[in-house]
Design a protein around this motif. Structure first.
Motif, mmCIF file in Angstrom:
data_model
loop_
_atom_site.group_PDB
_atom_site.id
_atom_site.type_symbol
_atom_site.label_atom_id
_atom_site.label_comp_id
_atom_site.label_asym_id
_atom_site.label_seq_id
_atom_site.Cartn_x
_atom_site.Cartn_y
_atom_site.Cartn_z
ATOM 1 N N GLU A 140 -15.757 18.782 22.400
ATOM 2 C CA GLU A 140 -15.357 19.404 23.667
ATOM 3 C C GLU A 140 -15.292 20.923 23.554
ATOM 4 O OE1 GLU A 140 -13.796 16.924 22.182
ATOM 5 O OE2 GLU A 140 -13.953 15.217 23.574
ATOM 6 N N TYR A 183 -20.043 4.701 20.669
ATOM 7 C CA TYR A 183 -18.932 5.648 20.740
ATOM 8 C C TYR A 183 -19.416 7.084 20.615
ATOM 9 C CZ TYR A 183 -15.001 8.540 19.418
ATOM 10 O OH TYR A 183 -14.090 9.562 19.361
ATOM 11 N N ASN A 186 -21.405 8.234 23.664
ATOM 12 C CA ASN A 186 -20.537 8.343 24.834
ATOM 13 C C ASN A 186 -19.648 9.584 24.746
ATOM 14 O OD1 ASN A 186 -20.114 7.006 27.298
ATOM 15 N ND2 ASN A 186 -18.185 6.151 26.585
ATOM 16 N N LYS A 187 -19.103 9.841 23.570
ATOM 17 C CA LYS A 187 -18.232 11.010 23.397
ATOM 18 C C LYS A 187 -18.987 12.311 23.614
ATOM 19 C CE LYS A 187 -15.246 13.337 20.024
ATOM 20 N NZ LYS A 187 -14.283 13.813 21.023
ATOM 21 N N ILE A 189 -21.777 12.712 25.333
ATOM 22 C CA ILE A 189 -22.156 12.807 26.747
ATOM 23 C C ILE A 189 -20.973 13.268 27.589
ATOM 24 C CG2 ILE A 189 -22.798 11.448 28.785
ATOM 25 C CD1 ILE A 189 -24.599 9.784 26.909
ATOM 26 N N ILE A 190 -19.797 12.709 27.345
ATOM 27 C CA ILE A 190 -18.611 13.105 28.111
ATOM 28 C C ILE A 190 -18.298 14.586 27.890
ATOM 29 C CG2 ILE A 190 -16.116 12.800 28.311
ATOM 30 C CD1 ILE A 190 -16.609 9.794 27.721
ATOM 31 N N ALA A 191 -18.358 15.029 26.631
ATOM 32 C CA ALA A 191 -18.097 16.444 26.335
ATOM 33 C C ALA A 191 -19.094 17.341 27.054
ATOM 34 C CB ALA A 191 -18.163 16.679 24.825
ATOM 35 N N ARG A 193 -20.985 16.632 29.810
ATOM 36 C CA ARG A 193 -20.843 16.578 31.268
ATOM 37 C C ARG A 193 -19.593 17.297 31.741
ATOM 38 N NH1 ARG A 193 -25.836 15.906 33.042
ATOM 39 N NH2 ARG A 193 -26.789 13.967 32.304
ATOM 40 N N ALA A 194 -18.523 17.225 30.963
ATOM 41 C CA ALA A 194 -17.305 17.947 31.331
ATOM 42 C C ALA A 194 -17.539 19.449 31.332
ATOM 43 C CB ALA A 194 -16.174 17.591 30.372
ATOM 44 N N LEU A 223 -25.829 5.723 29.893
ATOM 45 C CA LEU A 223 -24.557 6.427 29.699
ATOM 46 C C LEU A 223 -24.565 7.828 30.298
ATOM 47 C CD1 LEU A 223 -23.727 5.442 26.011
ATOM 48 C CD2 LEU A 223 -22.581 4.634 28.077
#
Length: 298
Positions: A140, A183, A186-187, A189-191, A193-194, A223
């Motif tokens: 992140e 995992y 996904n982690k 990708i989330i970081a 996109r955020a 994802l």
């Protein structure tokens, strides 16, 4: 925004392969100075890359260079030499084996100094490989480390070594339930996109297994990944296909978005179209398809 459906890895030590890469259908080609180049060939590869950037016809492709690990003595010369001698023909730099935001910041500062001194007219962008356990923990922070940063890339090869993954389970499902990389992908990708940037899935080594490659594309695309590395030209078409919306889905997305816009103008918060209810949440999802279609030209 750039298309990143396919990012083709090309050894900087091979002038022949770089010439072929320039003529390929990849959205992005990165000329590699790191893992695919032997230590004894690093300096020669760097000059090959500079020559290729300056002389080859790259069309509309994004032109990138993967520099060496920042913890090696090659990295600073990779950045300085390539930017000084081919900066006008370079779109972005890929940073491998980053571990924290400071790694991205260091490259950002050096690029800023070079761009100002050379009077470059455009800002060179960055992509960062998440391929160390430290980077996964700091994903992140890394994702927001620089306004130059456009994408995070998950690198399963080095990450396997960093985490101590049993390589017998990679791609085989050897007793492991589900996707071994779920995992991690996904982690990352989330970081990404955020932070408002893209995520690109890393390489698939079995170049003679196109269906296996396609399956990995599907897993990351579902994802939210924007694309995947291709380590062989045969993988480009598969990636471009898998990370592109179908014409049917694009037509439907545009139809529903137009209907919602019309309904909104009439003071309505939702509208039924062909039996589907379309509201603000639906439009957020549809806009992802429309933005991708606009980039591709569908």
């Amino acid at each position: 925004m750039r298309l990143r459906r396919s990012e083709l890895s090309t050894p900087g030590s091979s002038e022949k392969m770089m010439t072929k890469a320039a003529a390929s259908d990849a959205d992005l080609v990165f000329l590699d100075l790191e893992d695919s180049v032997a230590p004894s060939e690093k300096d020669t590869a760097r000059q090959n890359v500079i020559k290729a950037l300056n002389t080859l016809d790259w069309g509309k492709k994004t032109r990138a260079v993967r520099i060496n690990n920042l913890e090696t003595h090659y990295a600073h010369r990779d950045i300085i030499d390539v930017v000084e001698q081919a900066g006008e023909n370079l779109d972005l730099i890929i940073i491998p084996k980053a571990k924290a935001a400071r790694d991205v910041w260091w490259v950002d500062v050096l690029l800023t100094q070079l761009e100002e001194r050379l009077g470059l007219k455009k800002r060179i962008a960055l992509e960062v490989l998440i391929e160390e356990v430290e980077a996964m923990i700091n994903a992140e922070e890394i994702a927001t480390a620089s306004p130059r940063l456009e994408a995070l890339i998950f690198g399963p090869g080095d990450y396997s070594a960093s985490q101590g993954v049993d390589t017998r389970a990679i791609g085989s499902g050897d007793g492991y339930p589900g996707d071994i990389w779920h995992y991690a992908r996904n982690k990352v990708i989330i970081a990404a996109r955020a932070a408002g940037i893209d995520m690109v899935d890393g390489p698939y080594a079995a170049i003679k297994n196109p269906e296996g490659y396609r399956e990995e594309c599907k897993r990351s695309r579902i994802l939210g990944a924007s694309g995947k590395w291709a380590i062989h030209p045969s993988q480009i078409e598969i990636a471009n296909d898998e990370y592109s919306p179908s014409q049917e889905s694009v037509d439907r997305a545009r139809k529903l978005a137009a209907a919602y816009t019309e309904a909104e103008a009439q003071g309505l918060g939702a509208v039924a179209v062909d039996g589907d209810m379309v509201d603000a949440a639906s439009i957020r999802i549809l806009q992802n398809t429309i933005r991708k279609a606009d980039l591709i030209g569908l």
